[in-house]
Design an enzyme around this catalytic site. Structure first.
Site, short mmCIF file in Angstrom:
data_model
loop_
_atom_site.label_atom_id
_atom_site.label_comp_id
_atom_site.label_asym_id
_atom_site.label_seq_id
_atom_site.Cartn_x
_atom_site.Cartn_y
_atom_site.Cartn_z
N HIS A 179 0.84 -1.20 0.00
CA HIS A 179 0.00 0.00 0.00
C HIS A 179 0.88 1.25 0.00
O HIS A 179 1.89 1.32 0.69
CB HIS A 179 -0.93 0.02 1.21
N HIS A 180 0.46 2.23 -0.78
CA HIS A 180 1.23 3.46 -0.91
C HIS A 180 1.33 4.23 0.42
O HIS A 180 2.28 4.98 0.64
CB HIS A 180 0.63 4.36 -1.99
#
Length: 164
Positions: free
Chosen positions: A142-143
């Site tokens: 996940h960013h």
């Protein structure tokens, strides 16, 4: 002992909020790997062993989301009590003769799936039957966990030949 909570930055929290309105906000990569020519070699087992050894040097992979106290503010990070690597490192097998087109179709489906929020938001998928002597490794993080510099640091922690 109470968990130490660290607030997400506004930008990282924004990646979580944007996800509710549209596509998943994770970063993915795909590697096609030529397997060693050793009988019975299990790439996933080797990867699990390697990750278990290197996980202490990869703090991003140990972060899990928690709600802010009283629900006031952005979510917060805490270090996970334990990481079940088997749930983070999955295995898939391409049907039939495998091949590039089948691999791309599977990766498209995998990349469209949102990462669970109740554990560290990353996964690796070992894809068998890509071609003779080949496997693929698809990774998704996940960013909110990782920016460009963090990705470089993570790659060094996981991929450097010499253990840190």
């Amino acid at each position: 002992m109470a968990k130490r909570l660290t607030p997400l930055s506004g930008l990282d929290a924004g990646f979580l909020y944007l996800e509710a309105a549209g596509p998943p906000m994770h970063v993915g990569s795909l590697m096609v790997i030529e397997l060693p020519k050793r009988r019975g070699y299990d790439f996933r087992a080797a990867l699990l062993s390697h990750l278990a050894e290197r996980l202490p040097g990869a703090p991003a992979l140990r972060r899990v989301l928690h709600a802010a106290p009283l629900g006031l503010g952005h979510p917060m990070w805490a270090e996970a009590d334990a990481i079940d690597l088997h749930s983070h490192v999955r295995r898939r097998k391409l049907a039939g003769k495998g091949g590039h087109a089948a691999l791309m179709k599977l990766v498209g489906k995998l990349h469209a799936q949102v990462l669970p929020r109740d554990r560290p938001m990353w996964e690796f998928v070992v894809v068998d039957n890509v071609g003779p002597g080949l496997v693929a490794l698809y990774s998704k993080i996940h960013h909110a966990l990782l920016d460009g510099q963090g990705g470089i640091a993570l790659a060094q922690a996981l991929l450097d030949i010499e253990a840190k």
